[in-house]
Design a protein around this motif. Structure first.
Motif, PDB file in Angstrom:
ATOM      1  N   ASN A  40      -0.656  -7.700  15.728  1.00 46.96           N
ATOM      2  CA  ASN A  40       0.496  -6.878  15.365  1.00 46.96           C
ATOM      3  C   ASN A  40       0.746  -6.902  13.857  1.00 46.96           C
ATOM      4  N   SER A  53       0.423 -11.807  17.958  1.00 48.34           N
ATOM      5  CA  SER A  53       1.139 -11.460  16.721  1.00 48.34           C
ATOM      6  C   SER A  53       0.193 -11.216  15.552  1.00 48.34           C
ATOM      7  N   TRP A  55       4.211 -16.086  20.628  1.00 50.04           N
ATOM      8  CA  TRP A  55       3.623 -15.449  19.446  1.00 50.04           C
ATOM      9  C   TRP A  55       2.224 -14.886  19.714  1.00 50.04           C
TER      10      TRP A  55
END
Length: 172
Positions: free
Chosen positions: A47, A44, A41
């Motif tokens: 993102n 993330s 992860w």
């Protein structure tokens, strides 16, 4: 995984840190082995910001551009097309810096504890890019992102608008 696999290159053209994965499953296994679930992860948060900003810019621009185009007397099909194209253009300009940060976070090497070798997180990455590369450093890749985002947004929003118009025509 995608960023690491895409950045991987042949020895003669290697630039920057290289992850050595033989497949998607090998990448998943290696990332999990070195960083656990958190490793899968990593990046993330950046993102999530990227996706939120991208969607917000795209949808807001689409709606904002439609009203004046309608007032100018353009046909609904032209309004949808031009609004979608504008939304895709704005999306590319807004998302390129976020894509750069996300890609750098995903693709950096890790130390023995699974921490990034170059960046501590998204803010650290932003500050380092700004300091070493300036504002233009954030716009590396704008051309390819525009080439993908503008047509995608134009078509997606155009067809969405046409489906709404069709629904309204049928059920009104």
């Amino acid at each position: 995984m995608k960023a690491q696999l895409q950045a991987q290159s042949a020895g003669k053209i290697t630039v920057g840190y290289q992850h050595r994965h033989t497949s998607m499953f090998d990448a998943m296994r290696q990332i999990y082995k070195s960083g656990g679930i958190a490793g899968l992860w990593r990046g993330s948060a950046a993102n999530l910001v990227r996706a939120s900003v991208a969607s917000s810019a795209q949808i807001a621009t689409f709606g904002w551009v439609k009203a004046p185009l309608r007032k100018m007397g353009f046909q609904p099909v032209v309004v949808s097309f031009l609004s979608g194209l504008t939304a895709g253009s704005v999306l590319a300009c807004v998302v390129t810096p976020l894509d750069l940060v996300t890609t750098r976070l995903y693709n950096q090497g890790l130390d023995a504890q699974g921490k990034g070798l170059l960046y501590k997180g998204w803010l650290d990455c932003v500050l380092k890019v700004m300091k070493t590369e300036g504002i233009y450093g954030f716009y590396k890749g704008l051309g390819p992102i525009y080439a993908r985002s503008a047509p995608h947004s134009t078509l997606l929003l155009f067809f969405f608008d046409q489906l709404i118009a069709l629904r309204n025509h049928i059920f009104d």
